[in-house]
Write an enzyme that holds these catalytic residues in place. Structure first.
Site, short mmCIF file in Angstrom:
data_model
loop_
_atom_site.label_atom_id
_atom_site.label_comp_id
_atom_site.label_asym_id
_atom_site.label_seq_id
_atom_site.Cartn_x
_atom_site.Cartn_y
_atom_site.Cartn_z
N ARG A 76 -26.95 -1.26 72.65
CA ARG A 76 -27.55 -0.67 71.44
C ARG A 76 -26.90 0.67 71.16
NH1 ARG A 76 -33.61 1.06 69.34
NH2 ARG A 76 -33.62 -0.47 67.66
N GLN A 131 -34.30 -3.75 78.24
CA GLN A 131 -33.48 -2.63 77.80
C GLN A 131 -33.44 -1.56 78.89
OE1 GLN A 131 -34.49 0.54 74.87
NE2 GLN A 131 -33.02 -0.50 73.53
N TYR A 170 -30.05 9.60 73.77
CA TYR A 170 -30.32 9.60 75.21
C TYR A 170 -29.00 9.68 75.99
CZ TYR A 170 -35.04 8.58 73.67
OH TYR A 170 -36.27 8.66 73.06
N GLY A 199 -39.16 -3.88 64.26
CA GLY A 199 -40.03 -3.11 65.15
C GLY A 199 -41.46 -3.02 64.69
N ARG A 200 -41.71 -2.12 63.73
CA ARG A 200 -43.10 -1.83 63.37
C ARG A 200 -43.87 -3.06 62.88
NH1 ARG A 200 -41.54 3.72 60.40
NH2 ARG A 200 -39.58 2.58 60.37
#
Length: 373
Positions: free
Chosen positions: A233, A99, A186, A323-324
């Site tokens: 993404r 990424q 971002y 993810g987690r």
């Protein structure tokens, strides 16, 4: 076998994945010198059972940084470090994407080269935004971001080239794909959003103008990897780090159409519940994305196996990114296959540190082979 839908193969661009479970990009802040090492080789190699492992967000240049202890891809040492990580994943039969990341205004002079201000579409500070810096005493922690300076029009080509060179290094390191990070407030997301992009040149104003720079980045990366090995993404509707947008749906649909026309491998939609409210996208919006995008559609955000299968079976997604649960379960695919219980992640060890909470989560016990009597 449990969760058969998730465990069926799927095509993403020119890759065939053995299952529909992606390891989501997860910042873990464990590269103090920005160079991936043996710890990262172990961590990612443990999780090679994912259909596709997506790396943690990786800085494309020194000015892209907003968080210390995060990896980069602009030096020979970083490239070599990532090659060893990719080799570890490939050795276990996995596939991996890098990424590509530029934080834009979510940074501070303490993290930037020569103490310069961070860069952004416009000289607008993200209200309430924090980055992660190292203090004079050697400790690290969160710190309010600085007011950025606006990138000059003629500087944008240099940033595009930073992405291009990062993609070149990623290809040499052996990555199977790259993912352009245009989400989570971002830099590329800052160009897309009305609240952070108030430019008066050809990179500001209309949907097409605000999308111009992110699309130039995508085009540069595609030149290196080919569209069939590139994903993007996005995080429609997100409001974190002071980001606001008056046209989130219109921009999401416009950008989706543009990315589809380029033949990209996949679109990765983040709908987090960790900031900016609990973002759960409507079925109507998901169908709008599906109608506009011809590649693979991936969603990420508080998915368990059951919810993931529902969205895939409904035809709204081709795969999910998790993810987690992947932090705490390196053998997540096998746990889904067996219908086994999951380890609980320890949030105190999410960021920073060493092996604890990173490579020491337990695997399922190995099954003894059955022999005929």
């Amino acid at each position: 076998m449990a969760h058969e839908t998730l465990l069926t193969p799927v095509n993403l661009g020119s890759l065939t994945l053995p299952n529909r479970i992606l390891m989501a990009p997860l910042t873990r802040a464990r590269t103090p010198d920005s160079v991936p090492g043996p710890l990262q080789q172990t961590y990612y190699g443990q999780r090679a059972g994912a259909g596709l492992v997506v790396s943690e967000a990786t800085n494309i240049s020194p000015t892209a940084r907003g968080y210390v202890y995060t990896p980069g891809i602009w030096t020979d040492a970083q490239e070599a470090g990532w090659k060893d990580v990719v080799d570890a994943v490939h050795a276990k039969g996995g596939r991996m994407a890098l990424q590509l990341w530029h934080v834009g205004r979510v940074s501070h002079e303490m993290v930037q080269p020569d103490g310069q201000p961070p860069v952004a579409p416009s000289a607008l500070k993200g209200e309430g935004a924090q980055c992660f810096v190292e203090f004079d005493d050697g400790s690290a922690g969160r710190h309010p971001t600085s007011t950025p300076r606006a990138l000059e029009t003629d500087e944008l080509a240099e940033v595009v080239d930073d992405y291009r060179q990062a993609a070149v290094r990623a290809r040499r390191a052996g990555f199977d794909m790259v993912e352009v990070h245009a989400a989570n407030a971002y830099l590329l997301n800052q160009f897309l959003a009305t609240g952070s992009n108030q430019r008066s040149d050809r990179y500001g104003g209309s949907l097409a103008n605000r999308a111009r720079f992110p699309l130039e980045v995508v085009d540069a990366v595609v030149e290196v990897f080919g569209a069939e090995r590139v994903g993007v993404r996005l995080s429609p509707f997100i409001e974190i780090f002071g980001l606001t947008d008056d046209e989130p749906e219109a921009m999401a649909f416009y950008l989706t159409e543009q990315l589809s026309a380029r033949g990209l491998a996949y679109l990765h939609i983040n709908e987090p519940n960790w900031a900016g409210g609990d973002i759960t996208l409507s079925e109507e919006f998901r169908r709008g994305l599906r109608e506009r995008f011809g590649g693979g559609l991936i969603f990420c955000g508080h998915y368990d196996a059951e919810r993931a299968e529902q969205i895939i079976d409904a035809g709204l997604a081709d795969a999910v990114a998790i993810g987690r649960s992947y932090i705490a379960n390196p053998d997540l695919v096998e746990r889904f296959r067996q219908g086994a219980a999951l380890n609980e992640p320890d949030s105190a060890t999410f960021y920073g540190g060493g092996a604890e909470g990173y490579t020491d989560y337990p695997f399922l016990p190995a099954k003894e082979p059955v022999t005929a009597s």
